[in-house]
Design a protein around this motif. Structure first.
Motif, mmCIF file in Angstrom:
data_model
loop_
_atom_site.group_PDB
_atom_site.id
_atom_site.type_symbol
_atom_site.label_atom_id
_atom_site.label_comp_id
_atom_site.label_asym_id
_atom_site.label_seq_id
_atom_site.Cartn_x
_atom_site.Cartn_y
_atom_site.Cartn_z
ATOM 1 N N LYS A 47 -8.773 -3.498 -0.491
ATOM 2 C CA LYS A 47 -8.150 -4.704 0.061
ATOM 3 C C LYS A 47 -8.058 -4.647 1.591
ATOM 4 C CE LYS A 47 -5.580 -5.629 -4.165
ATOM 5 N NZ LYS A 47 -6.538 -5.005 -5.014
ATOM 6 N N ASP A 50 -0.093 -8.176 -4.210
ATOM 7 C CA ASP A 50 -1.150 -7.226 -4.547
ATOM 8 C C ASP A 50 -0.650 -5.825 -4.220
ATOM 9 O OD1 ASP A 50 -2.763 -9.354 -5.223
ATOM 10 O OD2 ASP A 50 -3.905 -9.339 -3.358
ATOM 11 N N VAL A 52 0.873 -1.180 0.000
ATOM 12 C CA VAL A 52 0.000 0.000 0.000
ATOM 13 C C VAL A 52 0.909 1.229 0.000
ATOM 14 C CG1 VAL A 52 -1.954 -1.090 1.177
ATOM 15 C CG2 VAL A 52 -0.269 0.115 2.526
ATOM 16 N N GLU A 66 -2.097 -1.554 -3.680
ATOM 17 C CA GLU A 66 -3.221 -0.631 -3.576
ATOM 18 C C GLU A 66 -2.730 0.767 -3.248
ATOM 19 O OE1 GLU A 66 -7.743 -0.388 -2.065
ATOM 20 O OE2 GLU A 66 -6.442 -1.649 -0.856
ATOM 21 N N GLU A 67 -3.217 1.723 -4.016
ATOM 22 C CA GLU A 67 -2.882 3.122 -3.762
ATOM 23 C C GLU A 67 -3.848 3.678 -2.725
ATOM 24 O OE1 GLU A 67 -2.067 7.345 -6.091
ATOM 25 O OE2 GLU A 67 -3.002 5.703 -7.198
ATOM 26 N N PRO A 112 -10.035 1.838 1.392
ATOM 27 C CA PRO A 112 -9.299 0.863 0.586
ATOM 28 C C PRO A 112 -10.166 -0.345 0.233
ATOM 29 C CG PRO A 112 -8.039 1.524 2.523
ATOM 30 C CD PRO A 112 -9.429 2.046 2.694
#
Length: 162
Positions: free
Chosen positions: A69, A33, A11, A35-36, A67
Motif C-alpha cells: 500500500k 486498511d 501500518v 499492512e504489516e 509494502p
C-alpha cells in the motif's frame, strides 16, 4: 454528511503479536486498511531480541519487505511499533525514513511502562509531518484491554485526522 470520510491506513511491525493485536483493533475502529511491515532480518528468539534491542538503540535501519500500500494515497497513516530499548523497532524507523506520509498518528506497545522518549524519537524521524495523535500502551494497558485509552485515541484522530 457531505464531508468525505477520512481514508486511513494502519501500518505496524510486531515481533510477538501484541502490536499486531492493537493495530488490528485500531484498523477495525477506523474502518481502515492495514499492512504489516515485514523486517527481512531474523528477529525471533533470544538472539533476535538482543540484537533487535541493540539495533533500535543505535537507531539502525533494516531491510524491509516492500509494502503493497502507498501511504500517500491515505489522509492518515497510523504507525505502530513495539518499544525496543525505549524506542521504535528498526523496521518502523526504516518505513518512516523511506516512505512519504501526509499525516500520521503514532502508537506503541510496551512490555513495561513505556516512554515519552519513544514519541519524541518518532516525531523527530517523521520530520514535518503533522501528528494527529499518540497512544502509548503499557503492559498493564494491554492486559486490561487497553483501559479506555484506545477509544480516546480513535476519537482524537478522527477529529484531527481529516
Amino acid at each position: 454528511d457531505v464531508r468525505s470520510k477520512m481514508k486511513a491506513l494502519v501500518v505496524y511491525y510486531s515481533r510477538t503479536g501484541k502490536t499486531k493485536a492493537a493495530a488490528e483493533l485500531i484498523a477495525k475502529k477506523l474502518n481502515s486498511d492495514i499492512e504489516e511491515i515485514i523486517d527481512l532480518k531474523k528477529r525471533s528468539g533470544i538472539i533476535g531480541y538482543i540484537f533487535g534491542g541493540r539495533d533500535a538503540m543505535k537507531k539502525y535501519l533494516t531491510q524491509i519487505k516492500k509494502p503493497i500500500k502507498n501511504p500517500l494515497k491515505y489522509d492518515l497513516v497510523v504507525i505502530g511499533t513495539p518499544l525496543w530499548a525505549s524506542t521504535m523497532a528498526p523496521a518502523i524507523r526504516t518505513y518512516i525514513k523511506k516512505f512519504k506520509i501526509k499525516k500520521a498518528a503514532l502508537f506503541y506497545t510496551a512490555g513495561g511502562s513505556g516512554s515519552k522518549k519513544a514519541f519524541d524519537d518518532m516525531r523527530e524521524t517523521i520530520g514535518s509531518v503533522k501528528v494527529a495523535g499518540e497512544l502509548g500502551l503499557s503492559g498493564k494497558d494491554i492486559r486490561s484491554g487497553y483501559a479506555g485509552k484506545m477509544d480516546v485515541f480513535i476519537k482524537n484522530i478522527k477529529k484531527t485526522g481529516k
